[in-house]
Scaffold this motif. Structure first.
Motif, PDB file in Angstrom:
ATOM      1  N   ALA A  27       0.866  -1.187   0.000  1.00 37.94           N
ATOM      2  CA  ALA A  27       0.000   0.000   0.000  1.00 37.94           C
ATOM      3  C   ALA A  27       0.900   1.233   0.000  1.00 37.94           C
ATOM      4  O   ALA A  27       1.834   1.330   0.795  1.00 37.94           O
ATOM      5  CB  ALA A  27      -0.905   0.000   1.223  1.00 37.94           C
ATOM      6  N   THR A  28       0.616   2.158  -0.908  1.00 37.08           N
ATOM      7  CA  THR A  28       1.452   3.348  -1.042  1.00 37.08           C
ATOM      8  C   THR A  28       0.622   4.619  -0.931  1.00 37.08           C
ATOM      9  O   THR A  28      -0.595   4.600  -1.113  1.00 37.08           O
ATOM     10  CB  THR A  28       2.150   3.368  -2.420  1.00 37.08           C
ATOM     11  N   MET A  29       1.317   5.713  -0.658  1.00 38.65           N
ATOM     12  CA  MET A  29       0.673   7.021  -0.779  1.00 38.65           C
ATOM     13  C   MET A  29       0.494   7.233  -2.284  1.00 38.65           C
ATOM     14  O   MET A  29       1.477   7.107  -3.037  1.00 38.65           O
ATOM     15  CB  MET A  29       1.549   8.104  -0.160  1.00 38.65           C
ATOM     16  N   PRO A  30      -0.722   7.506  -2.738  1.00 33.32           N
ATOM     17  CA  PRO A  30      -0.962   7.588  -4.183  1.00 33.32           C
ATOM     18  C   PRO A  30       0.009   8.487  -4.943  1.00 33.32           C
ATOM     19  O   PRO A  30       0.410   8.153  -6.056  1.00 33.32           O
ATOM     20  CB  PRO A  30      -2.401   8.097  -4.269  1.00 33.32           C
TER      21      PRO A  30
ATOM     22  N   GLU B 238      -1.455  -3.069 -10.258  1.00 38.39           N
ATOM     23  CA  GLU B 238      -1.364  -1.837  -9.460  1.00 38.39           C
ATOM     24  C   GLU B 238      -2.578  -0.992  -9.718  1.00 38.39           C
ATOM     25  O   GLU B 238      -3.097  -0.971 -10.821  1.00 38.39           O
ATOM     26  CB  GLU B 238      -0.051  -1.227  -9.811  1.00 38.39           C
TER      27      GLU B 238
ATOM     28  N   ARG C 295       3.052   8.786  -4.460  1.00 30.60           N
ATOM     29  CA  ARG C 295       4.377   8.154  -4.510  1.00 30.60           C
ATOM     30  C   ARG C 295       4.355   6.793  -5.205  1.00 30.60           C
ATOM     31  O   ARG C 295       5.392   6.135  -5.307  1.00 30.60           O
ATOM     32  CB  ARG C 295       4.922   7.975  -3.088  1.00 30.60           C
ATOM     33  N   THR C 296       3.194   6.352  -5.684  1.00 25.30           N
ATOM     34  CA  THR C 296       3.094   5.019  -6.274  1.00 25.30           C
ATOM     35  C   THR C 296       4.063   4.827  -7.434  1.00 25.30           C
ATOM     36  O   THR C 296       4.736   3.792  -7.517  1.00 25.30           O
ATOM     37  CB  THR C 296       1.645   4.726  -6.735  1.00 25.30           C
TER      38      THR C 296
ATOM     39  N   GLY D 275      -3.349   3.051  -5.386  1.00 19.71           N
ATOM     40  CA  GLY D 275      -2.315   3.126  -4.356  1.00 19.71           C
ATOM     41  C   GLY D 275      -1.851   1.776  -3.834  1.00 19.71           C
ATOM     42  O   GLY D 275      -1.067   1.698  -2.895  1.00 19.71           O
ATOM     43  N   LYS D 276      -2.305   0.695  -4.462  1.00 16.15           N
ATOM     44  CA  LYS D 276      -1.886  -0.647  -4.051  1.00 16.15           C
ATOM     45  C   LYS D 276      -1.129  -1.321  -5.188  1.00 16.15           C
ATOM     46  O   LYS D 276      -1.466  -1.161  -6.360  1.00 16.15           O
ATOM     47  CB  LYS D 276      -3.079  -1.487  -3.641  1.00 16.15           C
TER      48      LYS D 276
END
Length: 95
Positions: free
Chosen positions: A16-19, A40, A21-22, A43-44
């Motif tokens: 899981a990422t900050m959108p 992807e 920073r994906t 944000g995942k």
């Protein structure tokens, strides 16, 4: 003494990422050996990790969890294949 069979570990994980920073996280994951991105969105990131031990997979997952912009990195599944070695490919004749 018989040889130990080789083991091959395969794991899937969700990152899981900050959108915002994906894309940067995807770029860093692309540089990693034995890791493949399978999807992807939102944000995942879904990845598959391969290695010779559970520890190797864990190290890779830990490395991903420490990337800038990653909120969490969780293993979802792990499968272990054991290479079968038979005596068919060995010469046991004393001659």
């Amino acid at each position: 003494m018989p040889e130990r069979p080789q083991r091959h570990h395969i794991s899937s994980a969700v990152i899981a990422t900050m959108p915002a920073r994906t894309a940067a996280v995807l770029a860093e994951i692309a540089k990693m050996e034995n890791v493949e991105v399978h999807g992807e969105g939102g944000g995942k990131i879904v990845v598959v990790i391969e290695g010779t031990s559970t520890g190797m997979l864990g190290e890779c997952l830990t490395h991903m969890s420490l990337l800038d912009g990653v909120i969490s990195a969780n293993m979802v599944f792990e499968h272990v294949e054991t290479e079968e070695t038979g005596s068919d490919d060995r010469n046991t004749d004393a001659a």
